[in-house]
Design an enzyme around this catalytic site. Structure first.
Site, PDB file in Angstrom:
ATOM      1  N   ASP A 153       1.608  -4.699  -3.712  1.00 37.03           N
ATOM      2  CA  ASP A 153       1.858  -5.662  -4.306  1.00 37.03           C
ATOM      3  C   ASP A 153       0.623  -6.855  -4.138  1.00 37.03           C
ATOM      4  O   ASP A 153       0.135  -7.724  -5.014  1.00 37.03           O
ATOM      5  CB  ASP A 153       2.980  -6.346  -3.824  1.00 37.03           C
ATOM      6  CG  ASP A 153       4.233  -5.529  -4.183  1.00 37.03           C
ATOM      7  OD1 ASP A 153       4.956  -5.399  -3.320  1.00 37.03           O
ATOM      8  OD2 ASP A 153       4.111  -4.777  -5.168  1.00 37.03           O
ATOM      9  N   ASP A 208       6.045   1.445 -11.062  1.00 32.06           N
ATOM     10  CA  ASP A 208       6.765   0.912  -9.890  1.00 32.06           C
ATOM     11  C   ASP A 208       8.245   0.828 -10.231  1.00 32.06           C
ATOM     12  O   ASP A 208       9.122   1.166  -9.374  1.00 32.06           O
ATOM     13  CB  ASP A 208       6.185  -0.449  -9.563  1.00 32.06           C
ATOM     14  CG  ASP A 208       6.235  -1.125  -8.138  1.00 32.06           C
ATOM     15  OD1 ASP A 208       6.520  -1.908  -7.705  1.00 32.06           O
ATOM     16  OD2 ASP A 208       6.737  -0.134  -7.149  1.00 32.06           O
TER      17      ASP A 208
END
Lengths: 140, 449
Positions: B370, B199
């Site tokens: 997330d 990420d």
């Protein structure tokens, strides 16, 4: 947490008069949706209310409930305002209540009646047996 | 903060925005912990170590392996998983570049359907079996059908009630997170770390797929069609003595701004776009011109909105995304979970979003990826003991707070995973190694607790 007074603030008391070219008008406006100013306008609302009402007939009482929830201000307001939207919302409410009553009565009869009432069919209808038979929980 | 007739405390504006993003994250984590504790209890028959999916394609952990082989196996699994994710994200960028928006939206709806219908259905079955609820199959099917169809509509349609959409996104996150917790233990931890690193790279490096996606979206001024949780924008209640205009204006000016932009983009008024990228003072200065430019619109509705836009365009003094200063559309960052082609698929491919950004309405947007990985971390911690749950929860929330601060500082799309996952993993291992011994000794000696 999500039920903030902003919808109430936006949708709350009074009417806004939007004149032609009237740029300055401070009378508040009643929004047809529960999201208030973030939601739909009155014109779009009718299309949404109608399509939710129609699709609810495909065995979707939850959609009817969502329809009522979405247009809660219409539901609660006096019968004079939002006449077209109001029809669909009331229809959805009636449909939802009817369907839920039927479904609940069936489910409760099934659960409480059990084997005594249904006989061996009960074992075939109850979900955990069906799942075992069809191997639905064996996806691991 | 602004001085106004009713002073707005920092709690009202800044705190409210933060709470509106922390509440759903916490709810998702709580639900996953609940599922994990009820379904994975020793009395249940679900086997946790035999799940085959794309994340265990290289190595299936068996409890009898040595630590070294477990570690290498987990690393191999994670590398493959991250490689697949990278490939699919690049594919996504390509599709977005060629404007296959319909395909992406259809895919989003399809993946929501799979998650809600199949994963949700299976978890529902687990719950029924575990608790022995005598529900019949007809009612089950009706309930599941309703739930799934409305869920797909909530994800698909632009205008469902905000609360419904938010709830369904949290539920989708919860379901996918639960499935991830079924992976073997070492694989899960190494996978979390690997994804956090991915990420970080994908969002911040110049060649990263997520960064490309965000830049494309900004340059085209579109939203990426993806599963993203958008918090409701905060209104500053006390700013106007006339409650309606103030409250309504604040909300509407952000939304309407975007809508005006959509409507007028073809008619060539680039005024909105310019204003959008301008900073605070110029927005105030240009407040007059849009009235003239857009007054040719005949619709009453639009005119009324225009007024509100202008009147509401003062900086709300709020938070990052809250201030109408720069409508920095920094939409979202995407990830794709891979669908295994091994028989029945537990993991499903869904277009999800990772990373945190500012929506065009000024609200904070947090990607569903997330939600999922925070919940996976906490769910994994729950499989050990509750004290690790508390420690990891606090760590993740702290990480999220830090990320929000960085978001306020940098005002661009940021990866939301790295800080939280790093803190979460760190706290898990610290708790496991140090805190547990301490707590147990204290309890035994009747010293505390």
């Amino acid at each position: 947490m999500e039920r903030e007074p902003e919808e109430g603030g936006g949708g709350g008391g009074g009417r806004r008069h939007v004149g032609e070219g009237g740029l300055i008008s401070r009378a508040p406006r009643v929004w047809p949706t529960i999201d208030g100013p973030l939601g739909l306008t009155e014109e779009d609302s009718e299309a949404y209310a109608r399509s939710f009402f129609k699709y609810g007939f495909f065995l979707l009482p939850w959609l009817w409930a969502i329809n009522c929830y979405y247009f809660w201000p219409v539901f609660r307001s006096n019968p004079r305002s939002f006449p077209r939207i109001r029809r669909y919302v009331i229809g959805s409410a009636i449909g939802f209540v009817t369907f839920t009553v039927l479904l609940f009565s069936w489910a409760l009869t099934f659960a409480i009646g059990g084997e005594r009432l249904f006989g061996p069919v009960w074992g075939q209808l109850v979900m955990y047996n069906v799942a075992d038979r069809l191997g639905l929980t064996g996806w691991n | 903060m602004d001085e106004s007739p009713k002073p707005i405390t920092i709690l009202d504006s800044l705190g409210e925005e933060i709470i509106r993003i922390i509440a759903p994250v916490s709810t998702c984590m709580f639900l996953v912990v609940l599922l994990v504790t009820t379904l994975n209890s020793p009395s249940s028959s679900s086997s946790s170590s035999s799940m085959s999916s794309i994340a265990t394609i290289a190595y299936s952990e068996k409890s009898s392996d040595s630590i070294w082989s477990k570690l290498t196996g987990a690393l191999l699994n994670s590398l493959i998983f991250v490689a697949i994710i990278t490939a699919t994200t690049f594919l996504l960028v390509l599709l977005f570049y060629f404007r296959c928006i319909k395909f992406l939206k259809f895919y989003m709806g399809f993946s929501a359907f799979m998650v809600l219908g199949f994963m949700g259905g299976e978890i529902f079955l687990f719950l029924i079996s575990d608790f022995g609820i005598p529900i019949d199959c007809v009612t089950c099917v009706v309930i599941l059908f309703n739930f799934t169809v409305v869920g797909v509509m909530a994800v698909f349609l632009p205008k469902m009630p905000i609360l419904v959409t938010q709830c369904y996104l949290v539920v989708i996150g919860m379901l996918v997170a639960y499935w991830f917790t079924l992976l073997p233990e070492w694989t899960t931890w190494v996978l979390l770390v690997a994804l956090a690193l991915y990420d970080l790279a994908a969002v911040l490096l110049p060649g990263g797929p997520l960064r490309l996606l965000v830049e494309l979206a900004i340059s085209r001024d579109e939203d990426i069609p993806a599963l993203v949780y958008e918090a409701r924008p905060v209104t500053n209640q006390g700013l106007e003595s006339d409650s309606t205009l103030g409250v309504v204006g604040r909300n509407r000016d952000r939304r309407v701004w975007k809508e005006r932009r959509d409507v007028d983009s073809d008619s060539g008024s680039n005024l909105n776009l310019n204003l959008n990228s301008s900073s605070n003072p110029s927005l105030g200065d240009n407040s007059n011109s849009p009235i003239e430019a857009l007054s040719s619109v005949n619709d009453n509705q639009n005119e009324a909105r225009l007024v509100i836009v202008e009147e509401g365009s003062q900086p709300s003094g709020g938070f990052v995304g809250g201030s109408s200063a720069s409508e920095l559309v920094a939409p979202l960052i995407e990830r794709v979970l891979e669908r295994p082609d091994v028989g029945e698929a537990e993991l499903n491919q869904s277009i999800e979003v990772e990373g945190i950004g500012l929506g065009s309405s000024g609200a904070i947007k947090l990607g569903l990826g997330d939600f999922i990985f925070y919940s996976v971390l906490v769910g994994r911690a729950a499989m050990y003991d509750f004290m690790t749950v508390y420690a990891c929860y606090l760590a993740i929330i702290a990480g999220l707070g830090i990320t929000l601060m960085l978001l306020a500082f940098y005002r661009k799309a940021l990866p939301a995973l790295p800080v939280s996952i790093a803190l979460g993993v760190l706290f898990y291992f610290l708790t496991w190694i140090f805190l547990e011994v301490f707590l147990v000794q204290c309890s035994i000696s009747m010293l505390m607790f």
